[in-house]
Design an enzyme around this catalytic site. Sequence first.
Site, PDB file in Angstrom:
ATOM      1  CB  VAL A 124      -0.918  -0.051   1.290  1.00  0.00           C
ATOM      2  CG1 VAL A 124      -1.784   1.250   1.408  1.00  0.00           C
ATOM      3  CG2 VAL A 124      -1.655  -1.322   1.367  1.00  0.00           C
ATOM      4  CB  CYS A 125       1.167   3.891   0.640  1.00  0.00           C
ATOM      5  SG  CYS A 125       1.262   5.700   0.576  1.00  0.00           S
ATOM      6  CB  THR A 126       5.826   5.100   0.031  1.00  0.00           C
ATOM      7  OG1 THR A 126       5.617   4.936   1.472  1.00  0.00           O
ATOM      8  CG2 THR A 126       5.396   6.267  -0.586  1.00  0.00           C
TER       9      THR A 126
END
Length: 195
Positions: free
Chosen positions: A105-107
């Site tokens: 998720v995300c970075t």
Amino acid sequence: MTQIAIVLFDGVEELDFAGPWEVLAAWAAQFPDDRVSVFTVADTTDLVTCAKGLRVAPDHTWETAPATDVLLVPGGFGINGKLEDEAFLERLRAEAGRGTLVTSVCTGALALAAAGLLRNRPATTWWGRLDRLAELDATIEVRPDDRFVDSGEVVTAAGVSAGIDMALHLVVRLHSVERAREVRRYIQYDPEPPV
């Protein structure tokens, strides 16, 4: 039993792990016959201080965690240190090598890229780090407009709230569309942004 591990580390973005946790733990709790278990894993079981200050106690260390079927790597500013943490990157490679479905998720996608798990794959991350994702591995087909990208053995999600969508996708992939709809209704996830 399908074992789902969510990785924690200092500086992890709260909703990156708590959003998917809510989806997946609601699935496990509401449908025990589906035999799903969700737990957190970290280097130690000491309290983790998240990006916005929330403190969380991991369930397991890497050494004590059950064999994992799905591994979820969230993002947050703390992921930056993980990009050069060879022991961490090797854990990701080892999980992938065992056939674990690796997700982010995300970075968290940056760690997957640093570990070589996104080579020659489509992927996404938080909009503010799409360029960094491409810098880490020029073979990645960066998809800036996708909420999540499922490339088979790896699934990446864009920033923060996209992790909820990706987790619902995991319910579809691991069980069914109908089960994912039941989980979505249970957690009353009906996005209607007011702005």
